[in-house]
Scaffold this active site. Sequence first.
Site, PDB file in Angstrom:
ATOM      1  N   ASN A 175       0.887  -1.165   0.000  1.00 56.42           N
ATOM      2  CA  ASN A 175       0.000   0.000   0.000  1.00 56.42           C
ATOM      3  C   ASN A 175       0.923   1.211   0.000  1.00 56.42           C
ATOM      4  OD1 ASN A 175      -1.787   2.064   0.442  1.00 56.42           O
ATOM      5  ND2 ASN A 175      -2.350   1.438   2.521  1.00 56.42           N
ATOM      6  N   TRP A 176       1.083   1.789  -1.176  1.00 58.92           N
ATOM      7  CA  TRP A 176       2.044   2.889  -1.311  1.00 58.92           C
ATOM      8  C   TRP A 176       1.551   4.169  -0.634  1.00 58.92           C
ATOM      9  CZ3 TRP A 176       3.782   2.678  -7.206  1.00 58.92           C
ATOM     10  CH2 TRP A 176       4.455   1.461  -7.428  1.00 58.92           C
ATOM     11  N   LYS A 177       0.266   4.247  -0.344  1.00 60.88           N
ATOM     12  CA  LYS A 177      -0.337   5.461   0.241  1.00 60.88           C
ATOM     13  C   LYS A 177      -0.060   6.658  -0.673  1.00 60.88           C
ATOM     14  CE  LYS A 177      -0.020   3.264   4.711  1.00 60.88           C
ATOM     15  NZ  LYS A 177       0.137   3.375   6.160  1.00 60.88           N
TER      16      LYS A 177
ATOM     17  N   GLY B  56       2.908   2.550  10.736  1.00 64.11           N
ATOM     18  CA  GLY B  56       3.898   3.607  10.544  1.00 64.11           C
ATOM     19  C   GLY B  56       4.622   4.012  11.817  1.00 64.11           C
TER      20      GLY B  56
ATOM     21  N   HIS C 289      -9.267   1.552   4.958  1.00 61.59           N
ATOM     22  CA  HIS C 289      -8.009   1.790   5.675  1.00 61.59           C
ATOM     23  C   HIS C 289      -8.253   2.796   6.802  1.00 61.59           C
ATOM     24  CE1 HIS C 289      -3.900   2.812   6.600  1.00 61.59           C
ATOM     25  NE2 HIS C 289      -3.547   1.717   5.966  1.00 61.59           N
TER      26      HIS C 289
ATOM     27  N   SER D 160       3.702  -1.878  10.406  1.00 65.65           N
ATOM     28  CA  SER D 160       5.151  -2.009  10.629  1.00 65.65           C
ATOM     29  C   SER D 160       5.666  -3.412  10.317  1.00 65.65           C
ATOM     30  CB  SER D 160       5.527  -1.580  12.053  1.00 65.65           C
ATOM     31  OG  SER D 160       5.205  -0.206  12.246  1.00 65.65           O
TER      32      SER D 160
ATOM     33  N   GLU E 278      -5.264  -4.372  10.673  1.00 63.84           N
ATOM     34  CA  GLU E 278      -4.219  -3.369  10.829  1.00 63.84           C
ATOM     35  C   GLU E 278      -4.462  -2.580  12.114  1.00 63.84           C
ATOM     36  OE1 GLU E 278      -2.347  -2.483   6.708  1.00 63.84           O
ATOM     37  OE2 GLU E 278      -3.886  -0.995   7.131  1.00 63.84           O
TER      38      GLU E 278
ATOM     39  N   GLU F 163      -6.585   5.172   7.782  1.00 65.61           N
ATOM     40  CA  GLU F 163      -6.306   6.570   7.404  1.00 65.61           C
ATOM     41  C   GLU F 163      -7.510   7.169   6.678  1.00 65.61           C
ATOM     42  OE1 GLU F 163      -2.615   5.691   5.418  1.00 65.61           O
ATOM     43  OE2 GLU F 163      -1.729   5.167   7.348  1.00 65.61           O
TER      44      GLU F 163
ATOM     45  N   GLY G  82       2.942  -1.016   4.236  1.00 66.48           N
ATOM     46  CA  GLY G  82       3.043   0.411   3.928  1.00 66.48           C
ATOM     47  C   GLY G  82       4.474   0.785   3.612  1.00 66.48           C
ATOM     48  N   GLY G  83       5.160   1.365   4.593  1.00 68.50           N
ATOM     49  CA  GLY G  83       6.508   1.908   4.398  1.00 68.50           C
ATOM     50  C   GLY G  83       7.462   0.976   3.666  1.00 68.50           C
TER      51      GLY G  83
HETATM   52  P1  13P Z   1       3.264   0.517   7.662  1.00 70.97           P
HETATM   53  O1  13P Z   1       3.722  -0.800   7.054  1.00 70.97           O
HETATM   54  O2  13P Z   1       3.998   1.695   7.130  1.00 70.97           O
HETATM   55  O3  13P Z   1       3.181   0.461   9.137  1.00 70.97           O
HETATM   56  O4  13P Z   1       1.746   0.705   7.132  1.00 70.97           O
HETATM   57  C1  13P Z   1       0.855  -0.327   7.232  1.00 70.97           C
HETATM   58  C2  13P Z   1      -0.366   0.035   6.479  1.00 70.97           C
HETATM   59  O5  13P Z   1      -1.080   0.948   6.831  1.00 70.97           O
HETATM   60  C3  13P Z   1      -0.669  -0.735   5.258  1.00 70.97           C
HETATM   61  O6  13P Z   1      -1.940  -0.448   4.781  1.00 70.97           O
END
Ligand code: 13P
Length: 250
Positions: A9-11, A173, A95, A213, A167, A97, A234-235
């Site tokens: 998930n590149w966000k 993050g 998500h 994470s 999640e 967010e 994510g990251g």
């Molecule tokens: P991180 O891997 O950066 O913690 O993010 C997880 C995430 O929100 C994937 O959708």
Amino acid sequence: MRKNIVAGNWKMNTTVPEGVKLAQEVNEAVAAQAALKCDVIVGVPFTHLTAVKAVLTHVALAAENCADHKSGAYTGEVSAPMVASTGAQYVILGHSERRGYYAETIAMLKDKVDLALAEGLKVIFCCGESLDERKQNIHFGVIKDEIEGSLFHLSAEQMANVVIAYEPIWAIGTGETATAEQAQEIHAFIRGLLAEKYGEQVADDTTILYGGSCKPSNAAELFAKPDIDGGLIGGASLKAADFMGIVTAF
Ligand code: 13P
């Protein structure tokens, strides 16, 4: 049997050229793996979908969201039919967010799920509790409400096109991963909800991902748990080498 999946998930990261380059790197690395034990997906911004789709041969494509209406006067929104028309096979919905920053509700997500499935998109449906909710010991109820409220109107046949991602918000993050035991506990709980509603077969067949994470150094331990079928990353999905370190953790 359910599939193992590792999804990025590149966000809101990368320009289109940067995203195409990253997608190419991931695709080449996946293509070079002889016997991968998981499907690989990249979730990218709307602006990137068409260009990224053109370079993917061994990796599936996801959008990170879609609108809660099919078409019309909703300036700035992107509909499920638009996403499907890019060749994307998946859409990430719910998500934290999106729920937190853009006030997406359980009812709105129910509509998004229906619109996405109607277009033949598979849904990666995210759920998870905040740190405060975990401290209050209401996290099981929070997750149950999110899943029941947005998914449990679906038929068993429709559920075959839904992947669930757990999640925990406190692990996204932050560098703080849920322990493999904490994640397994919730994944087993989610599978139990599915079994109660749809029976053992659907529960067994549903892929449940962990996100928060997740990185090359902890992926293998998480994925070794019986109810953790992969990750939503994510990251660590923004660097091909890190992402591949997770993809190859199975
Ligand atoms: P991180 O891997 O950066 O913690 O993010 C997880 C995430 O929100 C994937 O959708």
